[in-house]
Scaffold this motif. Structure first.
Motif, PDB file in Angstrom:
ATOM      1  N   PRO A 158       3.750  41.435   1.171  1.00  0.00           N
ATOM      2  CA  PRO A 158       4.622  40.259   1.073  1.00  0.00           C
ATOM      3  C   PRO A 158       3.828  38.978   0.843  1.00  0.00           C
ATOM      4  O   PRO A 158       2.660  38.868   1.201  1.00  0.00           O
ATOM      5  CB  PRO A 158       5.328  40.227   2.428  1.00  0.00           C
ATOM      6  N   ALA A 159       4.501  38.001   0.247  1.00  0.00           N
ATOM      7  CA  ALA A 159       3.945  36.658   0.134  1.00  0.00           C
ATOM      8  C   ALA A 159       4.346  35.903   1.392  1.00  0.00           C
ATOM      9  O   ALA A 159       5.529  35.768   1.694  1.00  0.00           O
ATOM     10  CB  ALA A 159       4.495  35.961  -1.107  1.00  0.00           C
ATOM     11  N   GLY A 160       3.363  35.426   2.128  1.00  0.00           N
ATOM     12  CA  GLY A 160       3.630  34.753   3.385  1.00  0.00           C
ATOM     13  C   GLY A 160       3.616  33.239   3.238  1.00  0.00           C
ATOM     14  O   GLY A 160       2.849  32.686   2.457  1.00  0.00           O
ATOM     15  N   ARG A 161       4.500  32.558   3.971  1.00  0.00           N
ATOM     16  CA  ARG A 161       4.549  31.111   3.987  1.00  0.00           C
ATOM     17  C   ARG A 161       4.690  30.631   5.431  1.00  0.00           C
ATOM     18  O   ARG A 161       5.502  31.167   6.199  1.00  0.00           O
ATOM     19  CB  ARG A 161       5.744  30.579   3.171  1.00  0.00           C
ATOM     20  N   PRO A 162       3.917  29.605   5.827  1.00  0.00           N
ATOM     21  CA  PRO A 162       4.080  29.054   7.176  1.00  0.00           C
ATOM     22  C   PRO A 162       5.305  28.150   7.255  1.00  0.00           C
ATOM     23  O   PRO A 162       5.677  27.503   6.278  1.00  0.00           O
ATOM     24  CB  PRO A 162       2.786  28.248   7.367  1.00  0.00           C
ATOM     25  N   PHE A 163       5.925  28.108   8.418  1.00  0.00           N
ATOM     26  CA  PHE A 163       7.042  27.202   8.676  1.00  0.00           C
ATOM     27  C   PHE A 163       6.937  26.777  10.131  1.00  0.00           C
ATOM     28  O   PHE A 163       6.673  27.596  11.014  1.00  0.00           O
ATOM     29  CB  PHE A 163       8.385  27.890   8.427  1.00  0.00           C
ATOM     30  N   ALA A 164       7.141  25.486  10.388  1.00  0.00           N
ATOM     31  CA  ALA A 164       7.015  24.974  11.754  1.00  0.00           C
ATOM     32  C   ALA A 164       8.288  24.247  12.167  1.00  0.00           C
ATOM     33  O   ALA A 164       8.946  23.603  11.349  1.00  0.00           O
ATOM     34  CB  ALA A 164       5.817  24.033  11.869  1.00  0.00           C
ATOM     35  N   ILE A 165       8.638  24.353  13.452  1.00  0.00           N
ATOM     36  CA  ILE A 165       9.747  23.600  14.015  1.00  0.00           C
ATOM     37  C   ILE A 165       9.213  22.782  15.185  1.00  0.00           C
ATOM     38  O   ILE A 165       8.304  23.214  15.899  1.00  0.00           O
ATOM     39  CB  ILE A 165      10.909  24.509  14.462  1.00  0.00           C
ATOM     40  N   GLY A 166       9.763  21.575  15.361  1.00  0.00           N
ATOM     41  CA  GLY A 166       9.230  20.686  16.382  1.00  0.00           C
ATOM     42  C   GLY A 166      10.297  19.929  17.130  1.00  0.00           C
ATOM     43  O   GLY A 166      11.474  19.892  16.744  1.00  0.00           O
ATOM     44  N   ASN A 167       9.874  19.283  18.218  1.00  0.00           N
ATOM     45  CA  ASN A 167      10.754  18.515  19.099  1.00  0.00           C
ATOM     46  C   ASN A 167      10.125  17.148  19.332  1.00  0.00           C
ATOM     47  O   ASN A 167       9.074  17.039  19.953  1.00  0.00           O
ATOM     48  CB  ASN A 167      10.934  19.270  20.424  1.00  0.00           C
ATOM     49  N   SER A 168      10.765  16.087  18.849  1.00  0.00           N
ATOM     50  CA  SER A 168      10.236  14.740  19.000  1.00  0.00           C
ATOM     51  C   SER A 168      10.649  14.076  20.312  1.00  0.00           C
ATOM     52  O   SER A 168      10.235  12.953  20.595  1.00  0.00           O
ATOM     53  CB  SER A 168      10.712  13.860  17.829  1.00  0.00           C
ATOM     54  N   LEU A 169      11.462  14.750  21.124  1.00  0.00           N
ATOM     55  CA  LEU A 169      11.968  14.168  22.365  1.00  0.00           C
ATOM     56  C   LEU A 169      10.976  14.330  23.513  1.00  0.00           C
ATOM     57  O   LEU A 169      10.044  15.129  23.442  1.00  0.00           O
ATOM     58  CB  LEU A 169      13.294  14.817  22.752  1.00  0.00           C
ATOM     59  N   ARG A 170      11.225  13.598  24.599  1.00  0.00           N
ATOM     60  CA  ARG A 170      10.437  13.738  25.821  1.00  0.00           C
ATOM     61  C   ARG A 170      11.082  14.712  26.795  1.00  0.00           C
ATOM     62  O   ARG A 170      10.675  14.808  27.953  1.00  0.00           O
ATOM     63  CB  ARG A 170      10.272  12.369  26.487  1.00  0.00           C
ATOM     64  N   THR A 206       0.837  -1.193   0.000  1.00  0.00           N
ATOM     65  CA  THR A 206       0.000   0.000   0.000  1.00  0.00           C
ATOM     66  C   THR A 206       0.873   1.244   0.000  1.00  0.00           C
ATOM     67  O   THR A 206       1.770   1.383   0.842  1.00  0.00           O
ATOM     68  CB  THR A 206      -0.919   0.023   1.235  1.00  0.00           C
ATOM     69  N   LEU A 207       0.618   2.128  -0.954  1.00  0.00           N
ATOM     70  CA  LEU A 207       1.269   3.435  -0.961  1.00  0.00           C
ATOM     71  C   LEU A 207       0.391   4.399  -0.172  1.00  0.00           C
ATOM     72  O   LEU A 207      -0.780   4.600  -0.509  1.00  0.00           O
ATOM     73  CB  LEU A 207       1.461   3.940  -2.389  1.00  0.00           C
ATOM     74  N   GLN A 208       0.960   5.002   0.866  1.00  0.00           N
ATOM     75  CA  GLN A 208       0.248   5.967   1.695  1.00  0.00           C
ATOM     76  C   GLN A 208       0.884   7.345   1.510  1.00  0.00           C
ATOM     77  O   GLN A 208       2.109   7.463   1.464  1.00  0.00           O
ATOM     78  CB  GLN A 208       0.323   5.573   3.172  1.00  0.00           C
ATOM     79  N   VAL A 209       0.051   8.390   1.426  1.00  0.00           N
ATOM     80  CA  VAL A 209       0.553   9.755   1.280  1.00  0.00           C
ATOM     81  C   VAL A 209      -0.041  10.622   2.387  1.00  0.00           C
ATOM     82  O   VAL A 209      -1.256  10.570   2.634  1.00  0.00           O
ATOM     83  CB  VAL A 209       0.219  10.341  -0.104  1.00  0.00           C
ATOM     84  N   TYR A 210       0.812  11.405   3.032  1.00  0.00           N
ATOM     85  CA  TYR A 210       0.423  12.242   4.163  1.00  0.00           C
ATOM     86  C   TYR A 210       0.866  13.687   3.929  1.00  0.00           C
ATOM     87  O   TYR A 210       1.742  13.964   3.105  1.00  0.00           O
ATOM     88  CB  TYR A 210       1.079  11.742   5.452  1.00  0.00           C
ATOM     89  N   ARG A 211       0.300  14.603   4.720  1.00  0.00           N
ATOM     90  CA  ARG A 211       0.662  16.016   4.663  1.00  0.00           C
ATOM     91  C   ARG A 211       0.836  16.561   6.079  1.00  0.00           C
ATOM     92  O   ARG A 211       0.287  16.031   7.048  1.00  0.00           O
ATOM     93  CB  ARG A 211      -0.423  16.834   3.951  1.00  0.00           C
ATOM     94  N   THR A 212       1.606  17.656   6.181  1.00  0.00           N
ATOM     95  CA  THR A 212       1.725  18.402   7.423  1.00  0.00           C
ATOM     96  C   THR A 212       2.132  19.825   7.096  1.00  0.00           C
ATOM     97  O   THR A 212       2.433  20.155   5.936  1.00  0.00           O
ATOM     98  CB  THR A 212       2.738  17.748   8.390  1.00  0.00           C
ATOM     99  N   THR A 213       2.161  20.697   8.108  1.00  0.00           N
ATOM    100  CA  THR A 213       2.626  22.072   7.921  1.00  0.00           C
ATOM    101  C   THR A 213       4.089  22.053   7.492  1.00  0.00           C
ATOM    102  O   THR A 213       4.890  21.288   8.046  1.00  0.00           O
ATOM    103  CB  THR A 213       2.493  22.855   9.238  1.00  0.00           C
ATOM    104  N   PRO A 214       4.475  22.868   6.520  1.00  0.00           N
ATOM    105  CA  PRO A 214       5.871  22.869   6.075  1.00  0.00           C
ATOM    106  C   PRO A 214       6.832  23.173   7.215  1.00  0.00           C
ATOM    107  O   PRO A 214       6.524  23.951   8.113  1.00  0.00           O
ATOM    108  CB  PRO A 214       5.902  23.992   5.021  1.00  0.00           C
ATOM    109  N   GLY A 215       8.002  22.538   7.166  1.00  0.00           N
ATOM    110  CA  GLY A 215       9.020  22.808   8.167  1.00  0.00           C
ATOM    111  C   GLY A 215       9.707  21.552   8.619  1.00  0.00           C
ATOM    112  O   GLY A 215       9.777  20.560   7.896  1.00  0.00           O
ATOM    113  N   GLY A 216      10.217  21.565   9.847  1.00  0.00           N
ATOM    114  CA  GLY A 216      10.928  20.430  10.403  1.00  0.00           C
ATOM    115  C   GLY A 216      10.280  19.943  11.683  1.00  0.00           C
ATOM    116  O   GLY A 216       9.317  20.521  12.189  1.00  0.00           O
ATOM    117  N   GLY A 217      10.836  18.847  12.218  1.00  0.00           N
ATOM    118  CA  GLY A 217      10.434  18.360  13.523  1.00  0.00           C
ATOM    119  C   GLY A 217       9.023  17.834  13.622  1.00  0.00           C
ATOM    120  O   GLY A 217       8.459  17.799  14.715  1.00  0.00           O
TER     121      GLY A 217
END
Length: 341
Positions: free
Chosen positions: A209-221, A114-125
């Motif tokens: 201006p042209a605005g773009r969202p960017f997100a940063i995240g932390n996968s640690l506990r 099965t090929l699965q495709v997902y999306r999220t807010t642009p960025g990292g973490g």
């Protein structure tokens, strides 16, 4: 599967396990990081892969970069494959084209899965699977060669800027790890690919201006300190380009409390900093809480028309669950152009 394939996969797992143990030894038992989990069997009989970069031939893990600009994932406005991936059109059905390649270096024969495709807010973490929303999936038989799968994307939500993730899930071609860090999952699994590319088409001299969202995240506990790095292939000043980062009140205050660490930037308001270094700048010592993902905005303008695109990469660097202190946690490539008004 060949003995070479078995050795490479097992070597990858040994390296990852050692790194994970290093991270665990450096944290208390009550605040241990997430651990990537491996399937019971490390062998496969088939090996379908998706390219992370053009030079990718399916070897896992690899050191090719950037991880998040797969040429095998493409968004098109209709069910006929377009020449170049486009930003999705909000509110209508778009189509995601994913190329599945068979065989890779660790198996042979017809692959089914099965090929699965997902999306999220642009960025990292972006923590897997917490921060990801499934777009669609298709059960596929993959014969030797290249199979292109089309996933309809209905009702694209605004503002129309996303990171995309493709996952090939097959009983005969298991993941080597499937933990919370998408960067580790992508580097160690040739059946996971990631695309974060956004076209920014500006009007020369346009004041809004042209605005773009960017997100940063932390996968640690545990809390983590992170850096956001800005790289341009050539100076944006070539098109009179300007990039302003609006961190928002909370993240700006965290940056200020952390010593306002940065290179090639200058504060210009209560929540904003401007990128002033032509090709490389950074914001550092950004504190993120456990499992947190914070969004800010990038604001682009240009004064001069240009008939070429300038690639502008924004990347989050920080610790991951393998024990690495500073690694690529994800980013976005912005392709900036400026047309005459």
């Amino acid at each position: 599967m060949s003995s070479l394939g078995t050795r490479v996969r097992r070597a990858a797992m040994v390296g990852l396990t050692a790194a994970a143990l290093t991270g665990l030894l450096g944290a208390s038992a009550a605040a241990a990081p997430f651990e990537a989990t491996a399937p019971a069997a490390l062998t496969s009989t088939t090996d379908v892969y998706i390219k992370d970069v053009t030079a990718d031939v399916g070897v896992q893990p690899h050191n090719l970069n950037p991880l998040w600009a797969s040429p095998d994932i493409k968004v098109c406005p209709n069910p006929t494959e377009c020449a170049v991936s486009q930003n999705p059109v909000v509110g209508v059905t778009n189509y995601i084209f994913v190329k599945l390649r068979n065989p890779g270096p660790y198996g042979s024969g017809v692959g089914t899965g099965t090929l699965q495709v997902y999306r999220t807010t642009p960025g990292g973490g972006a923590v897997w699977p917490t921060h990801w929303t499934q777009i669609g999936a298709a059960y596929v038989t993959v014969n030797p060669g290249v199979t292109t799968v089309i996933i309809p994307w209905t009702g694209v939500p605004g503002p129309g800027h996303f990171c995309l993730l493709a996952r090939w899930v097959s009983a005969t071609d298991p993941m080597t790890i499937d933990g919370p860090d998408i960067s580790l999952n992508t580097r160690y699994n040739n059946n996971v690919a990631w695309r974060n590319v956004d076209s920014v088409q500006l009007g020369a001299g346009q004041t809004t201006p042209a605005g773009r969202p960017f997100a940063i995240g932390n996968s640690l506990r545990v809390p983590s300190r992170n850096e956001v790095v800005f790289n341009a292939a050539e100076p944006l000043q070539a098109i009179g380009g300007r990039v302003v980062v609006d961190l928002g009140p909370e993240l700006f205050e965290r940056w200020r409390a952390g010593g306002a660490v940065g290179n090639g930037v200058r504060p210009i308001g209560r929540t904003q900093v401007e990128i002033v270094e032509p090709t490389r700048a950074s914001l550092g010592n950004l504190l993120l809480n456990p499992g947190e993902r914070v969004q800010f905005s990038l604001l682009f303008t240009a004064e001069v028309a240009s008939d070429r695109e300038i690639a502008f990469n924004v990347t989050q660097f920080g610790p991951d669950t393998s024990g690495a202190k500073s690694t690529d946690l994800g980013g976005v490539q912005y392709l900036i152009s400026a047309a005459k008004r």
